[in-house]
Motif scaffolding. Structure first.
Motif, PDB file in Angstrom:
ATOM      1  N   CYS A 112      48.630  73.144  19.495  1.00  0.00           N
ATOM      2  CA  CYS A 112      49.305  71.840  19.418  1.00  0.00           C
ATOM      3  C   CYS A 112      48.452  70.750  20.061  1.00  0.00           C
ATOM      4  CB  CYS A 112      50.670  71.899  20.113  1.00  0.00           C
ATOM      5  SG  CYS A 112      51.918  72.869  19.243  1.00  0.00           S
ATOM      6  N   PHE A 113      47.925  71.037  21.248  1.00  0.00           N
ATOM      7  CA  PHE A 113      47.101  70.050  21.959  1.00  0.00           C
ATOM      8  C   PHE A 113      45.798  69.780  21.206  1.00  0.00           C
ATOM      9  CE2 PHE A 113      49.548  71.682  25.733  1.00  0.00           C
ATOM     10  CZ  PHE A 113      50.252  70.512  25.954  1.00  0.00           C
ATOM     11  N   LEU A 114      45.185  70.838  20.635  1.00  0.00           N
ATOM     12  CA  LEU A 114      43.947  70.654  19.894  1.00  0.00           C
ATOM     13  C   LEU A 114      44.165  69.804  18.641  1.00  0.00           C
ATOM     14  CD1 LEU A 114      42.220  74.164  20.083  1.00  0.00           C
ATOM     15  CD2 LEU A 114      41.243  71.989  20.843  1.00  0.00           C
ATOM     16  N   LEU A 115      45.251  70.054  17.926  1.00  0.00           N
ATOM     17  CA  LEU A 115      45.541  69.256  16.732  1.00  0.00           C
ATOM     18  C   LEU A 115      45.799  67.801  17.102  1.00  0.00           C
ATOM     19  CD1 LEU A 115      47.843  71.740  14.761  1.00  0.00           C
ATOM     20  CD2 LEU A 115      45.508  71.045  14.172  1.00  0.00           C
ATOM     21  N   THR A 116      46.373  67.580  18.283  1.00  0.00           N
ATOM     22  CA  THR A 116      46.582  66.206  18.758  1.00  0.00           C
ATOM     23  C   THR A 116      45.256  65.519  19.054  1.00  0.00           C
ATOM     24  OG1 THR A 116      48.681  66.912  19.754  1.00  0.00           O
ATOM     25  CG2 THR A 116      47.778  64.787  20.472  1.00  0.00           C
ATOM     26  N   ILE A 117      44.371  66.220  19.731  1.00  0.00           N
ATOM     27  CA  ILE A 117      43.051  65.662  20.055  1.00  0.00           C
ATOM     28  C   ILE A 117      42.238  65.431  18.786  1.00  0.00           C
ATOM     29  CG2 ILE A 117      40.871  66.121  21.229  1.00  0.00           C
ATOM     30  CD1 ILE A 117      43.195  65.337  23.058  1.00  0.00           C
ATOM     31  N   MET A 118      42.371  66.318  17.811  1.00  0.00           N
ATOM     32  CA  MET A 118      41.657  66.133  16.546  1.00  0.00           C
ATOM     33  C   MET A 118      42.181  64.908  15.802  1.00  0.00           C
ATOM     34  SD  MET A 118      41.415  70.142  15.383  1.00  0.00           S
ATOM     35  CE  MET A 118      40.375  69.946  13.937  1.00  0.00           C
ATOM     36  N   GLY A 119      43.484  64.646  15.921  1.00  0.00           N
ATOM     37  CA  GLY A 119      44.035  63.416  15.344  1.00  0.00           C
ATOM     38  C   GLY A 119      43.497  62.184  16.048  1.00  0.00           C
ATOM     39  N   TYR A 120      43.363  62.271  17.369  1.00  0.00           N
ATOM     40  CA  TYR A 120      42.804  61.159  18.148  1.00  0.00           C
ATOM     41  C   TYR A 120      41.342  60.932  17.773  1.00  0.00           C
ATOM     42  CZ  TYR A 120      40.997  58.655  22.241  1.00  0.00           C
ATOM     43  OH  TYR A 120      40.367  57.754  23.080  1.00  0.00           O
ATOM     44  N   ASP A 121      40.614  62.021  17.548  1.00  0.00           N
ATOM     45  CA  ASP A 121      39.209  61.915  17.139  1.00  0.00           C
ATOM     46  C   ASP A 121      39.084  61.201  15.799  1.00  0.00           C
ATOM     47  OD1 ASP A 121      36.281  62.824  17.213  1.00  0.00           O
ATOM     48  OD2 ASP A 121      36.989  63.750  15.354  1.00  0.00           O
ATOM     49  N   ARG A 122      39.967  61.511  14.851  1.00  0.00           N
ATOM     50  CA  ARG A 122      39.951  60.838  13.546  1.00  0.00           C
ATOM     51  C   ARG A 122      40.346  59.363  13.692  1.00  0.00           C
ATOM     52  NH1 ARG A 122      36.510  61.939  10.994  1.00  0.00           N
ATOM     53  NH2 ARG A 122      35.816  62.567  13.070  1.00  0.00           N
ATOM     54  N   TYR A 123      41.252  59.089  14.612  1.00  0.00           N
ATOM     55  CA  TYR A 123      41.629  57.689  14.868  1.00  0.00           C
ATOM     56  C   TYR A 123      40.424  56.886  15.356  1.00  0.00           C
ATOM     57  CZ  TYR A 123      42.924  53.907  18.033  1.00  0.00           C
ATOM     58  OH  TYR A 123      42.959  52.708  18.709  1.00  0.00           O
ATOM     59  N   LEU A 124      39.675  57.453  16.298  1.00  0.00           N
ATOM     60  CA  LEU A 124      38.497  56.746  16.818  1.00  0.00           C
ATOM     61  C   LEU A 124      37.441  56.568  15.724  1.00  0.00           C
ATOM     62  CD1 LEU A 124      37.983  58.386  20.343  1.00  0.00           C
ATOM     63  CD2 LEU A 124      39.014  56.168  19.808  1.00  0.00           C
ATOM     64  N   ALA A 125      37.242  57.609  14.911  1.00  0.00           N
ATOM     65  CA  ALA A 125      36.213  57.551  13.876  1.00  0.00           C
ATOM     66  C   ALA A 125      36.517  56.488  12.830  1.00  0.00           C
ATOM     67  CB  ALA A 125      36.063  58.920  13.215  1.00  0.00           C
ATOM     68  N   ILE A 126      37.795  56.295  12.511  1.00  0.00           N
ATOM     69  CA  ILE A 126      38.174  55.353  11.454  1.00  0.00           C
ATOM     70  C   ILE A 126      38.510  53.973  12.008  1.00  0.00           C
ATOM     71  CG2 ILE A 126      39.921  54.886   9.670  1.00  0.00           C
ATOM     72  CD1 ILE A 126      40.058  57.901   9.209  1.00  0.00           C
ATOM     73  N   CYS A 127      39.205  53.931  13.124  1.00  0.00           N
ATOM     74  CA  CYS A 127      39.675  52.642  13.665  1.00  0.00           C
ATOM     75  C   CYS A 127      38.707  52.018  14.672  1.00  0.00           C
ATOM     76  CB  CYS A 127      41.053  52.824  14.314  1.00  0.00           C
ATOM     77  SG  CYS A 127      42.314  53.475  13.197  1.00  0.00           S
ATOM     78  N   GLN A 128      37.862  52.844  15.303  1.00  0.00           N
ATOM     79  CA  GLN A 128      36.907  52.329  16.291  1.00  0.00           C
ATOM     80  C   GLN A 128      35.506  52.869  15.996  1.00  0.00           C
ATOM     81  OE1 GLN A 128      37.858  50.231  18.729  1.00  0.00           O
ATOM     82  NE2 GLN A 128      40.076  50.391  18.409  1.00  0.00           N
ATOM     83  N   PRO A 129      34.985  52.681  14.785  1.00  0.00           N
ATOM     84  CA  PRO A 129      33.711  53.315  14.405  1.00  0.00           C
ATOM     85  C   PRO A 129      32.517  52.855  15.243  1.00  0.00           C
ATOM     86  CG  PRO A 129      34.370  51.663  12.778  1.00  0.00           C
ATOM     87  CD  PRO A 129      35.524  51.834  13.699  1.00  0.00           C
ATOM     88  N   LEU A 130      32.495  51.593  15.648  1.00  0.00           N
ATOM     89  CA  LEU A 130      31.357  51.076  16.414  1.00  0.00           C
ATOM     90  C   LEU A 130      31.336  51.619  17.843  1.00  0.00           C
ATOM     91  CD1 LEU A 130      31.347  47.345  15.220  1.00  0.00           C
ATOM     92  CD2 LEU A 130      30.009  49.285  14.339  1.00  0.00           C
ATOM     93  N   ARG A 131      32.494  51.953  18.366  1.00  0.00           N
ATOM     94  CA  ARG A 131      32.586  52.465  19.740  1.00  0.00           C
ATOM     95  C   ARG A 131      32.803  53.970  19.787  1.00  0.00           C
ATOM     96  NH1 ARG A 131      37.351  49.655  22.442  1.00  0.00           N
ATOM     97  NH2 ARG A 131      36.415  50.572  24.311  1.00  0.00           N
ATOM     98  N   TYR A 132      32.758  54.618  18.616  1.00  0.00           N
ATOM     99  CA  TYR A 132      33.113  56.036  18.543  1.00  0.00           C
ATOM    100  C   TYR A 132      32.242  56.905  19.445  1.00  0.00           C
ATOM    101  CZ  TYR A 132      33.744  60.759  16.706  1.00  0.00           C
ATOM    102  OH  TYR A 132      33.971  62.104  16.595  1.00  0.00           O
ATOM    103  N   HIS A 133      30.920  56.712  19.371  1.00  0.00           N
ATOM    104  CA  HIS A 133      30.010  57.578  20.121  1.00  0.00           C
ATOM    105  C   HIS A 133      30.104  57.345  21.631  1.00  0.00           C
ATOM    106  CE1 HIS A 133      28.158  59.286  16.587  1.00  0.00           C
ATOM    107  NE2 HIS A 133      28.030  58.076  16.078  1.00  0.00           N
TER     108      HIS A 133
END
Length: 311
Positions: A112-133
């Motif tokens: 459950c926690f991993l799927l949540t973090i993976m969702g957060y990772d996709r959020y950063l990749a799509i919504c914050q692409p310039l600050r992702y790294h």
């Protein structure tokens, strides 16, 4: 008082899946095949990510952790379920039952926690692409993955501990293929409302809190995606989330049906079918879903296959 009047339970009998003799061999073969494919699929994902530097990204690091969880998650229940097809009485010791119970819930909470973090990772990749790294650096990725494991195993220790302290005597037959909260509470000599409520609340909180944050991530992802001017850009953005979203729906759907629902009598055959879905089928489908819908993964697999062919 109860110790003098009743014999303390030292082991349990798992009834497993109610299947007649004519189809038992076929069902055993089916589940054995599913289990082997689950192990092979998830080990393949781990090895591919490990051997390909192009896949050394947070998204795939989290996927490796998820695959590792799935290997042990399915191993916690399926081998014992398979042994039930081969023996008339599928015994499991008191300690073994609660060890299965603990690892089932701990690994489930970790997922459950991993799927949540993976969702957060996709959020950063799509919504914050310039600050992702910057926001998802290697150090942050490692800390987030470690926190999933720590929280998963710590959170689950409370309900397992309080349920294991209940007195079990007399009846020792569990009409299920695994040790779970509901069947164990039914076998207790005394009904402890505090224990029932506490275990239910803790389990529900894990599911609801993690699912809530996943939904929040996807609300922002959808808002960002619909603003992308080109249709190809929108498809590309959504395709990076489709695999994760599919796994979330399958896993949380089954778990919420079992652990977040009104109390009362529920069809036992349906409970067993749903339990099979999230303990056996979902761990098999996860590597399939992620590999078939991911171009980088397919390219890495082709690269490995070409190297093996040359050898």
């Amino acid at each position: 008082m109860w110790e003098r009047n009743h014999t303390k339970v030292k082991d349990f009998i798992l009834h497993g899946l109610s299947i007649n003799g004519h189809t038992q061999t076929a069902i055993f073969t089916l589940f054995l095949g599913v289990y082997i494919l689950t192990l092979v699929g998830n080990v393949t994902i781990i090895m591919l990510v490990w051997c390909n530097t192009s896949l050394h990204k947070p998204m795939y690091i989290f996927l490796v952790n998820l695959s590792f969880v799935e290997i042990w998650y399915t191993t916690t229940t399926v081998p014992k379920m398979l042994s039930g097809f081969l023996s008339e009485n599928n015994y499991i010791s008191f300690t073994g039952c609660f060890l299965q119970y603990y690892f089932l819930f701990s690994l489930g909470a970790t997922e459950c926690f991993l799927l949540t973090i993976m969702g957060y990772d996709r959020y950063l990749a799509i919504c914050q692409p310039l600050r992702y790294h910057v926001l998802m650096s290697s150090r942050v990725c490692f800390c987030l993955a470690a926190s999933c494991w720590i929280n998963g195993f710590f959170w689950s220790s409370v309900p397992i501990t309080i349920v294991s302290q209940l007195p079990f005597c007399g009846e020792n037959e569990i009409n299920h293929f695994l040790c779970d909260t509901g069947p164990l509470l039914e076998l207790s000599c005394t009904r402890d409302l505090v224990t029932e409520v506490t275990s239910s609340v803790i389990t529900s909180l894990v599911l609801l809190i993690t699912f809530f944050f996943i939904c929040i991530s996807y609300i922002f992802i959808i808002q960002t995606t619909v603003r992308i001017p080109s249709s190809s850009g929108r498809r590309k953005a959504f395709s990076t989330c489709a695999s994760h979203l599919t796994v979330v729906i399958m896993y949380f759907g089954g778990a919420m049906y079992i652990y977040i629902r009104p109390s009362g009598k529920h069809p036992l055959y349906l409970d067993k079918a749903v339990a099979v879905l999230y303990t056996t089928v979902t761990p098999l489908l996860n590597p399939v879903i992620y590999s078939l819908r991911n171009k980088e993964f397919i390219d890495a697999m082709k690269k490995v296959m070409k190297q093996l062919y040359r050898i």
